[in-house]
Design a protein around this motif. Structure first.
Motif, PDB file in Angstrom:
ATOM      1  N   HIS A  50      50.509   4.899  13.037  1.00 49.67           N
ATOM      2  CA  HIS A  50      50.816   6.293  13.365  1.00 49.67           C
ATOM      3  C   HIS A  50      50.014   6.736  14.585  1.00 49.67           C
ATOM      4  O   HIS A  50      48.815   6.486  14.678  1.00 49.67           O
ATOM      5  CB  HIS A  50      50.461   7.152  12.147  1.00 49.67           C
ATOM      6  CG  HIS A  50      50.643   8.615  12.324  1.00 49.67           C
ATOM      7  ND1 HIS A  50      49.886   9.524  11.621  1.00 49.67           N
ATOM      8  CD2 HIS A  50      51.473   9.346  13.103  1.00 49.67           C
ATOM      9  CE1 HIS A  50      50.259  10.746  11.949  1.00 49.67           C
ATOM     10  NE2 HIS A  50      51.216  10.656  12.857  1.00 49.67           N
ATOM     11  N   VAL A  51      50.688   7.359  15.532  1.00 57.38           N
ATOM     12  CA  VAL A  51      50.037   7.929  16.714  1.00 57.38           C
ATOM     13  C   VAL A  51      50.643   9.292  17.013  1.00 57.38           C
ATOM     14  O   VAL A  51      51.730   9.620  16.534  1.00 57.38           O
ATOM     15  CB  VAL A  51      50.187   7.032  17.970  1.00 57.38           C
ATOM     16  CG1 VAL A  51      49.476   5.705  17.793  1.00 57.38           C
ATOM     17  CG2 VAL A  51      51.646   6.834  18.355  1.00 57.38           C
ATOM     18  N   TYR A  52      49.927  10.058  17.807  1.00 57.21           N
ATOM     19  CA  TYR A  52      50.446  11.299  18.369  1.00 57.21           C
ATOM     20  C   TYR A  52      50.759  11.012  19.833  1.00 57.21           C
ATOM     21  O   TYR A  52      49.887  10.595  20.585  1.00 57.21           O
ATOM     22  CB  TYR A  52      49.421  12.430  18.287  1.00 57.21           C
ATOM     23  CG  TYR A  52      48.919  12.700  16.889  1.00 57.21           C
ATOM     24  CD1 TYR A  52      49.796  13.043  15.867  1.00 57.21           C
ATOM     25  CD2 TYR A  52      47.564  12.617  16.590  1.00 57.21           C
ATOM     26  CE1 TYR A  52      49.336  13.302  14.583  1.00 57.21           C
ATOM     27  CE2 TYR A  52      47.097  12.880  15.321  1.00 57.21           C
ATOM     28  CZ  TYR A  52      47.983  13.217  14.319  1.00 57.21           C
ATOM     29  OH  TYR A  52      47.529  13.476  13.045  1.00 57.21           O
ATOM     30  N   VAL A  53      51.997  11.203  20.207  1.00 54.58           N
ATOM     31  CA  VAL A  53      52.408  10.987  21.594  1.00 54.58           C
ATOM     32  C   VAL A  53      52.088  12.244  22.382  1.00 54.58           C
ATOM     33  O   VAL A  53      52.390  13.356  21.940  1.00 54.58           O
ATOM     34  CB  VAL A  53      53.914  10.666  21.665  1.00 54.58           C
ATOM     35  CG1 VAL A  53      54.378  10.555  23.106  1.00 54.58           C
ATOM     36  CG2 VAL A  53      54.210   9.382  20.907  1.00 54.58           C
ATOM     37  N   ASP A  54      51.469  12.077  23.538  1.00 57.20           N
ATOM     38  CA  ASP A  54      51.191  13.207  24.415  1.00 57.20           C
ATOM     39  C   ASP A  54      52.494  13.959  24.671  1.00 57.20           C
ATOM     40  O   ASP A  54      53.540  13.350  24.932  1.00 57.20           O
ATOM     41  CB  ASP A  54      50.582  12.698  25.726  1.00 57.20           C
ATOM     42  CG  ASP A  54      50.093  13.820  26.604  1.00 57.20           C
ATOM     43  OD1 ASP A  54      50.899  14.273  27.447  1.00 57.20           O
ATOM     44  OD2 ASP A  54      48.942  14.239  26.443  1.00 57.20           O
TER      45      ASP A  54
END
Length: 106
Positions: A50-54
């Motif tokens: 899981h990541v947060y995309v800019d």
């Protein structure tokens, strides 16, 4: 090849050149970026990548599939820009992509 910046929850940055055709997750794993475990190996069967995309990049990485949406239900602290990095294919258009890791993956 695209340069991708992975940012750990504490702000530590990792700028990695990732080959076209790989996923953002594979770029992290091959370069030992902390915070992306990829327990399922990229099969979209867990949420450990899981990541947060800019926000500047959300329109450039493609839409989430139904399977990805379902898997994000298992992630903590899901936000509007949450994605599974195993589902983001690297291409020259993603040169400069920035992703951030959630705190719980630190």
């Amino acid at each position: 090849m695209a340069k991708i910046t992975y940012i750990e929850h504490d702000g530590t940055k990792h700028e990695i050149d990732v080959a076209d055709g790989l996923t953002v997750m594979e770029g992290a794993i091959r370069n030992m970026v902390p915070g992306i475990d990829a327990d399922c190996g990229g099969a979209c069967a867990c949420a450990t990548c899981h990541v947060y995309v800019d926000e500047a990049w959300t329109g450039k990485i493609g839409e989430k599939s139904g399977v990805e949406e379902s898997m994000l239900d298992f992630a903590s602290d899901v936000q509007e820009t949450s994605r599974l990095s195993c589902q983001i294919k690297v291409s020259p258009e993603l040169d400069g992509l920035i992703v951030r890791m959630p705190e719980y993956q630190g």
